[in-house]
Design a protein around this motif. Structure first.
Motif, PDB file in Angstrom:
ATOM      1  N   GLY A   1      39.092  45.305  27.770  1.00 36.95           N
ATOM      2  CA  GLY A   1      37.939  44.868  28.542  1.00 36.95           C
ATOM      3  C   GLY A   1      38.344  43.976  29.687  1.00 36.95           C
ATOM      4  N   GLY A   2      37.347  43.409  30.366  1.00 32.75           N
ATOM      5  CA  GLY A   2      37.621  42.602  31.544  1.00 32.75           C
ATOM      6  C   GLY A   2      36.962  41.252  31.496  1.00 32.75           C
ATOM      7  N   CYS A   3      37.426  40.369  32.370  1.00 26.54           N
ATOM      8  CA  CYS A   3      36.861  39.032  32.527  1.00 26.54           C
ATOM      9  C   CYS A   3      36.677  38.743  34.008  1.00 26.54           C
ATOM     10  CB  CYS A   3      37.778  37.968  31.934  1.00 26.54           C
ATOM     11  SG  CYS A   3      37.807  37.952  30.141  1.00 26.54           S
ATOM     12  N   LEU A   4      35.589  38.079  34.316  1.00 25.48           N
ATOM     13  CA  LEU A   4      35.262  37.693  35.678  1.00 25.48           C
ATOM     14  C   LEU A   4      35.256  36.175  35.750  1.00 25.48           C
ATOM     15  CD1 LEU A   4      34.189  39.034  38.386  1.00 25.48           C
ATOM     16  CD2 LEU A   4      31.912  38.458  37.538  1.00 25.48           C
ATOM     17  N   ALA A   5      36.002  35.605  36.695  1.00 26.47           N
ATOM     18  CA  ALA A   5      36.033  34.151  36.806  1.00 26.47           C
ATOM     19  C   ALA A   5      34.673  33.627  37.232  1.00 26.47           C
ATOM     20  CB  ALA A   5      37.094  33.723  37.820  1.00 26.47           C
ATOM     21  N   ASN A   6      34.322  32.452  36.726  1.00 29.05           N
ATOM     22  CA  ASN A   6      33.028  31.883  37.049  1.00 29.05           C
ATOM     23  C   ASN A   6      32.995  31.277  38.442  1.00 29.05           C
ATOM     24  OD1 ASN A   6      31.165  29.234  36.912  1.00 29.05           O
ATOM     25  ND2 ASN A   6      30.273  30.902  35.750  1.00 29.05           N
ATOM     26  N   ALA A   7      34.149  30.835  38.935  1.00 32.13           N
ATOM     27  CA  ALA A   7      34.192  30.209  40.256  1.00 32.13           C
ATOM     28  C   ALA A   7      34.370  31.268  41.336  1.00 32.13           C
ATOM     29  CB  ALA A   7      35.336  29.197  40.330  1.00 32.13           C
ATOM     30  N   PRO A   8      33.403  31.449  42.220  1.00 33.40           N
ATOM     31  CA  PRO A   8      33.547  32.427  43.299  1.00 33.40           C
ATOM     32  C   PRO A   8      34.506  31.934  44.367  1.00 33.40           C
ATOM     33  CG  PRO A   8      31.512  31.215  43.577  1.00 33.40           C
ATOM     34  CD  PRO A   8      32.107  30.760  42.267  1.00 33.40           C
ATOM     35  N   LEU A   9      34.965  32.845  45.182  1.00 40.65           N
ATOM     36  CA  LEU A   9      35.906  32.516  46.249  1.00 40.65           C
ATOM     37  C   LEU A   9      35.124  32.140  47.507  1.00 40.65           C
ATOM     38  CD1 LEU A   9      38.549  35.317  45.652  1.00 40.65           C
ATOM     39  CD2 LEU A   9      38.381  33.053  44.610  1.00 40.65           C
TER      40      LEU A   9
ATOM     41  N   SER B   1      42.017  31.926  49.489  1.00 38.23           N
ATOM     42  CA  SER B   1      42.204  31.589  48.071  1.00 38.23           C
ATOM     43  C   SER B   1      43.475  32.225  47.519  1.00 38.23           C
ATOM     44  CB  SER B   1      41.010  32.069  47.249  1.00 38.23           C
ATOM     45  OG  SER B   1      39.808  31.557  47.750  1.00 38.23           O
ATOM     46  N   TYR B   2      44.048  31.575  46.503  1.00 34.31           N
ATOM     47  CA  TYR B   2      45.257  32.089  45.845  1.00 34.31           C
ATOM     48  C   TYR B   2      45.143  31.861  44.343  1.00 34.31           C
ATOM     49  CZ  TYR B   2      50.210  32.508  44.509  1.00 34.31           C
ATOM     50  OH  TYR B   2      51.390  32.867  43.914  1.00 34.31           O
TER      51      TYR B   2
ATOM     52  N   VAL C   1      38.608  39.173  53.950  1.00 37.38           N
ATOM     53  CA  VAL C   1      38.828  40.435  54.646  1.00 37.38           C
ATOM     54  C   VAL C   1      39.842  41.263  53.876  1.00 37.38           C
ATOM     55  CG1 VAL C   1      39.606  41.559  56.762  1.00 37.38           C
ATOM     56  CG2 VAL C   1      38.286  39.441  56.898  1.00 37.38           C
ATOM     57  N   GLU C   2      41.017  40.689  53.638  1.00 37.39           N
ATOM     58  CA  GLU C   2      42.099  41.392  52.961  1.00 37.39           C
ATOM     59  C   GLU C   2      42.491  40.716  51.656  1.00 37.39           C
ATOM     60  OE1 GLU C   2      44.694  43.492  56.536  1.00 37.39           O
ATOM     61  OE2 GLU C   2      45.470  41.732  55.503  1.00 37.39           O
ATOM     62  N   LEU C   3      42.871  41.565  50.723  1.00 40.81           N
ATOM     63  CA  LEU C   3      43.533  41.120  49.501  1.00 40.81           C
ATOM     64  C   LEU C   3      44.997  41.498  49.629  1.00 40.81           C
ATOM     65  CD1 LEU C   3      42.364  41.445  45.852  1.00 40.81           C
ATOM     66  CD2 LEU C   3      44.593  42.412  46.492  1.00 40.81           C
ATOM     67  N   ASN C   4      45.893  40.541  49.363  1.00 38.83           N
ATOM     68  CA  ASN C   4      47.325  40.812  49.414  1.00 38.83           C
ATOM     69  C   ASN C   4      47.976  40.461  48.089  1.00 38.83           C
ATOM     70  OD1 ASN C   4      48.664  41.614  52.187  1.00 38.83           O
ATOM     71  ND2 ASN C   4      46.869  40.356  52.669  1.00 38.83           N
ATOM     72  N   VAL C   5      49.059  41.146  47.789  1.00 44.68           N
ATOM     73  CA  VAL C   5      49.755  40.994  46.513  1.00 44.68           C
ATOM     74  C   VAL C   5      51.132  40.392  46.731  1.00 44.68           C
ATOM     75  CG1 VAL C   5      50.652  42.206  44.494  1.00 44.68           C
ATOM     76  CG2 VAL C   5      48.514  42.964  45.550  1.00 44.68           C
TER      77      VAL C   5
ATOM     78  N   PRO D   1      48.325  45.256  52.006  1.00 45.97           N
ATOM     79  CA  PRO D   1      46.954  44.741  52.031  1.00 45.97           C
ATOM     80  C   PRO D   1      45.933  45.813  51.685  1.00 45.97           C
ATOM     81  CG  PRO D   1      47.735  45.116  54.256  1.00 45.97           C
ATOM     82  CD  PRO D   1      48.923  45.328  53.355  1.00 45.97           C
ATOM     83  N   ALA D   2      44.822  45.352  51.128  1.00 51.17           N
ATOM     84  CA  ALA D   2      43.696  46.240  50.832  1.00 51.17           C
ATOM     85  C   ALA D   2      42.412  45.507  51.173  1.00 51.17           C
ATOM     86  CB  ALA D   2      43.705  46.662  49.370  1.00 51.17           C
ATOM     87  N   SER D   3      41.407  46.249  51.589  1.00 48.62           N
ATOM     88  CA  SER D   3      40.149  45.632  51.992  1.00 48.62           C
ATOM     89  C   SER D   3      38.995  46.577  51.679  1.00 48.62           C
ATOM     90  CB  SER D   3      40.166  45.281  53.479  1.00 48.62           C
ATOM     91  OG  SER D   3      40.355  46.448  54.260  1.00 48.62           O
TER      92      SER D   3
END
Length: 203
Positions: A59-67, A72-73, A144-148, A158-160
């Motif tokens: 299953g999955g978990c979603l953090a309670n604190a939004p970005l 953010s990192y 805008v972008e997510l980077n790994v 990057p992905a967006s």
């Protein structure tokens, strides 16, 4: 004393904990712990241990604190391989339907190194740089972008596409075990990026 990151089911988080500087995750199942206490598991799909820092099961978990902040990192350490994914998602994401990245509500990197959004592969890690047991995967997001980042190294993939208010998300299956790290990182965040701040800390 600051509380450790803990896990609670959707809708369980007491309002007095919101904005207190405590990072909290929401689980797709009934496993939960109050911010200052141990876990009280009620279902076996997702198991949360190590004071709310380790996720295993299914299953999955979603953090309670939004970005909310601009950059953010956060990190996840792979303790055991299997099926897993990490990234960002909106509160509309179905955390029981894994792998995530199937619709417009989640943008994730899956365990095979592919980054998915809306059921489309947006990018992919180099074949010789797939995360292995013991590796630390860092995620940056700037709305805008997510980077790994793999063990502190930018993978330049990057992905967006995702829109709206997003939260860190993680899912596991097939014996995968991941540890979350929202502060006291293994690797220094890239310039300009920092740990997730609660909205009241930004203003």
């Amino acid at each position: 004393m600051r509380a450790a990151l803990t896990l609670v089911p959707r809708g369980f988080l007491p309002t007095e904990h919101i904005g207190t500087g405590v990072n909290v995750l929401q689980s797709s199942t009934g496993n939960f712990s109050e911010v200052w206490h141990a876990l009280y598991p009620t279902r076996t799909d997702v198991v949360i241990v190590k004071n709310g820092r380790r996720i295993c099961g299914t299953g999955g978990c979603l953090a309670n604190a939004p970005l909310h902040q601009n950059k953010s990192y956060f990190e996840f350490k792979i303790q055991s391989t299997g099926i897993w994914g990490i990234g960002v998602a909106t509160q509309k994401a179905n955390l029981n339907q894994i792998p995530l990245g199937r619709d417009v509500h989640s943008l994730v990197m899956r365990n095979d190194g592919a980054l998915y959004y809306n059921n489309e592969e947006k990018n992919r890690l180099p074949a010789n740089n797939l995360p292995q047991e013991g590796d630390v995967v860092g995620i940056t997001y700037d709305h805008v972008e997510l980077n790994v980042y793999l063990n502190g190294k930018n993978m330049h993939c990057p992905a967006s596409g995702i829109r709206g208010t997003v939260y860190p998300v993680v899912y596991v299956d097939d014996s995968a075990i991941l540890d979350c790290q929202f502060s006291e990182f293994y690797h220094t965040p890239p310039p300009g990026f920092e740990k997730i701040l609660f909205e009241q800390q930004i203003f």
